[in-house]
Design an enzyme around this catalytic site. Structure first.
Site, PDB file in Angstrom:
ATOM      1  N   CYS A 136       0.834  -1.200   0.000  1.00 44.14           N
ATOM      2  CA  CYS A 136       0.000   0.000   0.000  1.00 44.14           C
ATOM      3  C   CYS A 136       0.872   1.256   0.000  1.00 44.14           C
ATOM      4  CB  CYS A 136      -0.918  -0.023   1.223  1.00 44.14           C
ATOM      5  SG  CYS A 136      -1.926   1.470   1.354  1.00 44.14           S
ATOM      6  N   CYS A 139      -0.407   4.148   2.209  1.00 40.88           N
ATOM      7  CA  CYS A 139      -0.254   3.913   3.654  1.00 40.88           C
ATOM      8  C   CYS A 139       1.207   4.101   4.075  1.00 40.88           C
ATOM      9  CB  CYS A 139      -0.654   2.484   4.054  1.00 40.88           C
ATOM     10  SG  CYS A 139      -2.131   1.866   3.266  1.00 40.88           S
ATOM     11  N   ASP A 140       2.142   3.586   3.277  1.00 44.20           N
ATOM     12  CA  ASP A 140       3.534   3.476   3.731  1.00 44.20           C
ATOM     13  C   ASP A 140       4.525   4.366   2.988  1.00 44.20           C
ATOM     14  OD1 ASP A 140       2.640   1.504   5.468  1.00 44.20           O
ATOM     15  OD2 ASP A 140       2.948  -0.086   4.000  1.00 44.20           O
TER      16      ASP A 140
END
Ligand code: NAP
Length: 311
Positions: A136, A139-140
């Site tokens: 992701c 997200c990261d």
């Protein structure tokens, strides 16, 4: 523990398909509950920007997901933030079992559990998950600001997320096993125009290399000339496709070879009163607008089904 309350419709999953089904079911005055175990919005919620949902030239994925949720709540849709562990078809009613062992009953089940990122099955992948390996980018990606990373895959997700990562990181290696991308032309054009992205065609991952602190590099091989290369980098983002979350689909329901649920045009499975919608269902493409359309279709068909059962 059985909750003796009988619903008209139980929707499992709070992505675009499930929430749209919720909106239409409530508008049809069906007694409905939607059950979601994680984040509302499904894949949308972890997508940075959405540019192809009609009516919005560009909108954040999380924001669009929240709009779906607020829309469903405006109709007073009952929502349970719980995990469904099994569905049990029956003649009188279908049942849904929650992780806390509660059983809910309904005339109709609309399964909208979506799908999840596939694993590459590369050496070093599993042990470095969360230590440099990610599925992701939104997200990261932030953790790799100014660093070198690789994206593996050649579909829409890989291209979109490589572009996103190019804005944050120092350099993105885009590793694809073939010499042509599967992703859309518009994304390809943007990839070719992005100087921070180096494309490695015909290339497969041999291993994800690491030390005690996490990922240190990627060993790759060109499948056409056999050349091996070691890329020094700190992040590996894997986007090699998607698998349906079909674990809660009843055993007898027909599926494709990829595990997607096969339905008729009403999104109904071969068990009457059990519907599958969105990314869980076998269809031509997975798009937010198509997931929403599935939710609409299933809820309209559910209304008809419930009416017939009650008359
Ligand atoms: P996808 O379209 O299935 O693409 C997966 C990619 O990973 C392909 O390029 C495939 O290579 C590669 N791949 C698969 N297994 C591999 C392996 N073992 N090793 C190396 N590479 C491997 O998956 P996706 O990109 O996640 O997209 C899923 C669906 O969502 C698609 O329908 C897509 O159109 C849609 N989507 C749409 C948008 C948008 O419209 N903006 C954004 C994201 C996703 P090959 O090409 O060689 O098979």
């Amino acid at each position: 523990m059985t909750n003796n309350e009988m619903y008209d419709v139980i929707i499992v999953g709070g992505g675009p398909a499930g929430l749209t089904a919720g909106i239409y079911a409530m508008r049809a005055a069906l007694k409905t509950v939607l059950i979601e175990k994680g984040v509302f919005g499904g894949q949308m919620a972890i997508t940075k920007g959405v540019e192809n949902y009609p009516g919005f030239i560009e909108i954040g994925g999380f924001e669009l997901g929240d709009k779906f949720l607020q829309h469903a709540k405006a109709y007073d849709l009952e929502i349970l933030e719980k995990e469904v562990v099994a569905t049990e078809p029956g003649l009188e009613y279908h049942a849904v079992r929650l992780a806390d062992d509660t059983v809910l009953k309904a005339h109709v089940l609309i399964l909208a559990a979506g799908g999840s990122a596939k694993k590459l099955q590369a050496q070093g992948e599993q042990e470095n998950f969360g230590k440099g390996v990610s599925y992701c980018a939104t997200c990261d990606g932030f953790f790799f600001r100014g660093k070198d990373v690789a994206v593996v895959g050649g579909g829409d997700t890989a291209l979109e997320d490589a572009l996103y990562l190019a804005k944050i990181t120092n350099k993105v290696y885009l590793v694809h096993r073939r010499d042509a991308f599967r992703g859309s032309r518009i994304l390809q054009q943007r990839i070719f125009a992005e100087p921070k992205i180096e494309i490695l065609y015909d290339t497969v991952v041999s291993s994800i290399d690491s030390d005690a602190s996490g990922v240190t590099g990627l060993s790759v091989q060109n499948v056409k000339n056999g050349e091996n290369r070691k890329l020094a980098l700190e992040g590996v983002f894997i986007f090699v496709g998607f698998a349906p979350n079909n674990q809660i689909v009843p055993a007898g329901v027909k599926r494709s070879t990829g595990g997607y649920v096969i339905t008729d045009e009403k999104c109904e499975t071969d068990i009457p009163g059990i519907f599958a919608v969105g990314d869980l269902r076998q269809k031509y493409a997975n798009q937010i607008v198509l997931a929403a359309a599935d939710g609409c279709t299933a809820a309209l068909a559910a209304a008809h089904y419930v009416e017939t059962r009650k008359s």
